[in-house]
Every structure is written in structure tokens, then in C-alpha cells.
Design a protein around this motif. Structure first.
Motif, PDB file in Angstrom:
ATOM      1  N   LEU A 120       0.873  -1.167   0.000  1.00  0.00           N
ATOM      2  CA  LEU A 120       0.000   0.000   0.000  1.00  0.00           C
ATOM      3  C   LEU A 120       0.909   1.216   0.000  1.00  0.00           C
ATOM      4  CD1 LEU A 120      -2.938   1.038   0.386  1.00  0.00           C
ATOM      5  CD2 LEU A 120      -2.457   1.025   2.842  1.00  0.00           C
ATOM      6  N   GLY A 121       0.809   2.053  -1.049  1.00  0.00           N
ATOM      7  CA  GLY A 121       1.759   3.154  -1.111  1.00  0.00           C
ATOM      8  C   GLY A 121       1.318   4.319  -1.961  1.00  0.00           C
ATOM      9  N   ILE A 122       2.278   5.211  -2.187  1.00  0.00           N
ATOM     10  CA  ILE A 122       2.048   6.418  -2.966  1.00  0.00           C
ATOM     11  C   ILE A 122       3.203   6.631  -3.941  1.00  0.00           C
ATOM     12  CG2 ILE A 122       0.739   7.554  -1.127  1.00  0.00           C
ATOM     13  CD1 ILE A 122       3.342   9.281  -0.720  1.00  0.00           C
ATOM     14  N   THR A 123       2.959   7.455  -4.948  1.00  0.00           N
ATOM     15  CA  THR A 123       3.994   7.910  -5.878  1.00  0.00           C
ATOM     16  C   THR A 123       3.895   9.421  -5.970  1.00  0.00           C
ATOM     17  OG1 THR A 123       3.894   5.863  -7.154  1.00  0.00           O
ATOM     18  CG2 THR A 123       4.835   7.783  -8.261  1.00  0.00           C
ATOM     19  N   ILE A 124       5.050  10.095  -5.859  1.00  0.00           N
ATOM     20  CA  ILE A 124       5.088  11.544  -6.028  1.00  0.00           C
ATOM     21  C   ILE A 124       6.110  11.900  -7.099  1.00  0.00           C
ATOM     22  CG2 ILE A 124       4.364  12.001  -3.650  1.00  0.00           C
ATOM     23  CD1 ILE A 124       7.297  12.852  -3.084  1.00  0.00           C
ATOM     24  N   GLU A 125       5.921  13.035  -7.743  1.00  0.00           N
ATOM     25  CA  GLU A 125       6.903  13.596  -8.673  1.00  0.00           C
ATOM     26  C   GLU A 125       7.189  15.008  -8.223  1.00  0.00           C
ATOM     27  OE1 GLU A 125       6.301  13.285 -12.878  1.00  0.00           O
ATOM     28  OE2 GLU A 125       5.320  11.346 -12.682  1.00  0.00           O
ATOM     29  N   ARG A 126       8.478  15.364  -8.206  1.00  0.00           N
ATOM     30  CA  ARG A 126       8.889  16.703  -7.817  1.00  0.00           C
ATOM     31  C   ARG A 126       9.959  17.197  -8.790  1.00  0.00           C
ATOM     32  NH1 ARG A 126       4.906  15.910  -5.654  1.00  0.00           N
ATOM     33  NH2 ARG A 126       4.373  16.025  -3.444  1.00  0.00           N
ATOM     34  N   GLY A 127      10.064  18.508  -8.933  1.00  0.00           N
ATOM     35  CA  GLY A 127      11.044  19.112  -9.818  1.00  0.00           C
ATOM     36  C   GLY A 127      10.510  19.257 -11.228  1.00  0.00           C
ATOM     37  N   LYS A 128      11.429  19.528 -12.154  1.00  0.00           N
ATOM     38  CA  LYS A 128      11.074  19.700 -13.559  1.00  0.00           C
ATOM     39  C   LYS A 128      11.825  18.686 -14.400  1.00  0.00           C
ATOM     40  CE  LYS A 128      10.101  24.601 -13.339  1.00  0.00           C
ATOM     41  NZ  LYS A 128      10.385  25.919 -13.898  1.00  0.00           N
ATOM     42  N   ARG A 129      11.089  18.024 -15.288  1.00  0.00           N
ATOM     43  CA  ARG A 129      11.747  17.070 -16.189  1.00  0.00           C
ATOM     44  C   ARG A 129      12.636  17.819 -17.173  1.00  0.00           C
ATOM     45  NH1 ARG A 129       8.555  11.786 -17.777  1.00  0.00           N
ATOM     46  NH2 ARG A 129       7.348  11.500 -15.890  1.00  0.00           N
ATOM     47  N   GLU A 130      13.756  17.202 -17.487  1.00  0.00           N
ATOM     48  CA  GLU A 130      14.685  17.815 -18.451  1.00  0.00           C
ATOM     49  C   GLU A 130      14.148  17.716 -19.851  1.00  0.00           C
ATOM     50  OE1 GLU A 130      18.256  15.581 -17.603  1.00  0.00           O
ATOM     51  OE2 GLU A 130      18.929  17.188 -16.298  1.00  0.00           O
TER      52      GLU A 130
END
Length: 93
Positions: free
Chosen positions: A83-93
């Protein structure tokens, strides 16, 4: 795997692998060592707080422009493997 009160697993992606060009390669062994230190020094009750801390380290200390991080508790509930989560942070190149 890291342990707070339950077994926990995580996955880190710090670049778009659809391209063969990478402006900076990260040393994942150093990232793992730093995450191990984080979990030794701090206790997290929430996966969300742990994920934010890990993402902050990868973006700040390791200068990654972008990170996608998945973190999950293993066997946290009966009949649920993870049981979990996914996060994205920053800017993709």
C-alpha cells in the motif's frame, strides 16, 4: 527495504529513460546510503512525509532536476501486499 514500524520499499526514477542523453548521472549507491541515514535519524508515521523528505534530498543534495518516487508499506493490511504512494517533484529535463 527500510523499517519504520512496518517493512517499507521504495523506487526512485530521476530521469526520463526514453532518451539516451543524460546530463548528469546520479550515484544510486550514495542515494541509498543517504536514505538509510535519513531513516536512522528520523522516524516517519506517514509515507507522504517520508516521500517528501527523500525527494527533497534527491533534488537538493544530489542536484537532480526531477524525481519520481514510489514508497509503499509491505503487508500493512490483511490481504494487501503493498500500500503506497507515488510523487513527482522538480522539472523534467
Amino acid at each position: 527495504f527500510f523499517f519504520f514500524k512496518q517493512k517499507t520499499a521504495y523506487e526512485i526514477v530521476s530521469r526520463d529513460w526514453s532518451s539516451d542523453v543524460c546530463s548528469s548521472d546520479l550515484d544510486y549507491s550514495k542515494i541509498v546510503a543517504r536514505i538509510e541515514k535519513l531513516f536512522q535519524d528520523e522516524h516517519f508515521l506517514l509515507l507522504e512525509k517520508a516521500a517528501e523528505s527523500i525527494a527533497g534530498i534527491i533534488l537538493g543534495e544530489f542536484k537532480a532536476p526531477w524525481v519520481r518516487l514510489s514508497i509503499a508499506k509491505l503487508g500493512a493490511l490483511r490481504n494487501v501486499k503493498k500500500l503506497g504512494i507515488t510523487i513527482e517533484r522538480g522539472k523534467r529535463e
